[in-house]
Design an enzyme around this catalytic site. Structure first.
Site, PDB file in Angstrom:
ATOM      1  N   ARG A  89     -18.318 -28.897   9.108  1.00 16.38           N
ATOM      2  CA  ARG A  89     -19.091 -29.550   8.055  1.00 16.38           C
ATOM      3  C   ARG A  89     -19.034 -31.053   8.201  1.00 16.38           C
ATOM      4  O   ARG A  89     -18.014 -31.623   8.589  1.00 16.38           O
ATOM      5  CB  ARG A  89     -18.643 -29.114   6.665  1.00 16.38           C
ATOM      6  CG  ARG A  89     -17.374 -29.714   6.083  1.00 16.38           C
ATOM      7  CD  ARG A  89     -16.060 -29.129   6.546  1.00 16.38           C
ATOM      8  NE  ARG A  89     -16.014 -27.717   6.793  1.00 16.38           N
ATOM      9  CZ  ARG A  89     -15.695 -26.792   5.900  1.00 16.38           C
ATOM     10  NH1 ARG A  89     -15.347 -27.145   4.697  1.00 16.38           N
ATOM     11  NH2 ARG A  89     -15.663 -25.528   6.231  1.00 16.38           N
ATOM     12  N   PHE A 110     -16.439 -33.798   8.969  1.00 16.35           N
ATOM     13  CA  PHE A 110     -16.134 -33.729  10.390  1.00 16.35           C
ATOM     14  C   PHE A 110     -14.905 -32.868  10.660  1.00 16.35           C
ATOM     15  O   PHE A 110     -13.969 -33.287  11.332  1.00 16.35           O
ATOM     16  CB  PHE A 110     -15.981 -35.135  10.997  1.00 16.35           C
ATOM     17  CG  PHE A 110     -17.227 -35.958  10.896  1.00 16.35           C
ATOM     18  CD1 PHE A 110     -18.258 -35.796  11.811  1.00 16.35           C
ATOM     19  CD2 PHE A 110     -17.383 -36.871   9.867  1.00 16.35           C
ATOM     20  CE1 PHE A 110     -19.414 -36.539  11.710  1.00 16.35           C
ATOM     21  CE2 PHE A 110     -18.547 -37.620   9.753  1.00 16.35           C
ATOM     22  CZ  PHE A 110     -19.560 -37.452  10.681  1.00 16.35           C
ATOM     23  N   HIS A 111     -14.935 -31.661  10.126  1.00 17.37           N
ATOM     24  CA  HIS A 111     -13.879 -30.698  10.375  1.00 17.37           C
ATOM     25  C   HIS A 111     -14.364 -29.298  10.001  1.00 17.37           C
ATOM     26  O   HIS A 111     -15.421 -29.137   9.408  1.00 17.37           O
ATOM     27  CB  HIS A 111     -12.605 -31.049   9.594  1.00 17.37           C
ATOM     28  CG  HIS A 111     -12.761 -30.962   8.105  1.00 17.37           C
ATOM     29  ND1 HIS A 111     -13.200 -32.030   7.353  1.00 17.37           N
ATOM     30  CD2 HIS A 111     -12.556 -29.943   7.230  1.00 17.37           C
ATOM     31  CE1 HIS A 111     -13.242 -31.672   6.075  1.00 17.37           C
ATOM     32  NE2 HIS A 111     -12.855 -30.402   5.975  1.00 17.37           N
ATOM     33  N   ALA A 112     -13.568 -28.307  10.377  1.00 14.60           N
ATOM     34  CA  ALA A 112     -13.772 -26.920   9.970  1.00 14.60           C
ATOM     35  C   ALA A 112     -12.433 -26.410   9.460  1.00 14.60           C
ATOM     36  O   ALA A 112     -11.388 -27.036   9.655  1.00 14.60           O
ATOM     37  CB  ALA A 112     -14.258 -26.072  11.149  1.00 14.60           C
TER      38      ALA A 112
END
Length: 130
Positions: A96, A49-51
């Site tokens: 992702r 839960f981040h990029a």
């Protein structure tokens, strides 16, 4: 164009077992500056839960399986990582998520940069504005 770029790692070995070599600018398309692995993820828990603004990664499920979701803000794709001889390239500026970990999952991640909290985008709405 697909967000999913899988990398096949040819196994080496003989009757004693197998080995996969991961090398910068050979099987991995960047200098490897950080290596970590995720394990012991409880059933029903999702991760990621981040990029990253600049970081590139290759993720390999060395045992077990998990489902990787990649999203560039315009398209979203999913793929199962379930082989120690298959990795996924995760480019910079790709959101992702990792779902459906099996109990025995060990996800190895090779990163192009050292850890830098300033490189993370942890809010999906902020990611979409980039």
């Amino acid at each position: 164009m697909s967000l999913i770029t899988l990398i096949d790692f040819p196994p080496l070995g003989d009757g004693r077992g197998s080995l996969v070599a991961l090398e910068s600018h050979q099987s991995i398309p960047f200098d490897i500056k950080r290596v970590y692995y995720i394990f012991g993820t409880q059933k029903g828990v999702s991760r990621g839960f981040h990029a990253h603004k600049q970081l590139k990664q290759v993720a390999v499920c060395v045992t077990g399986a998990c489902r990787m979701v990649l999203d560039n803000g315009q398209q979203r794709e999913s793929v199962w990582l379930d082989s120690a001889t298959k990795g996924i390239l995760i480019e910079d500026m790709v959101w992702r998520e990792i779902h459906d970990f099996t109990d025995d999952c060990v996800l190895l991640v090779l990163a192009s940069e050292h850890y830098d909290e300033a490189d993370y985008i942890r809010d999906y709405e902020e990611f979409l504005k980039q």
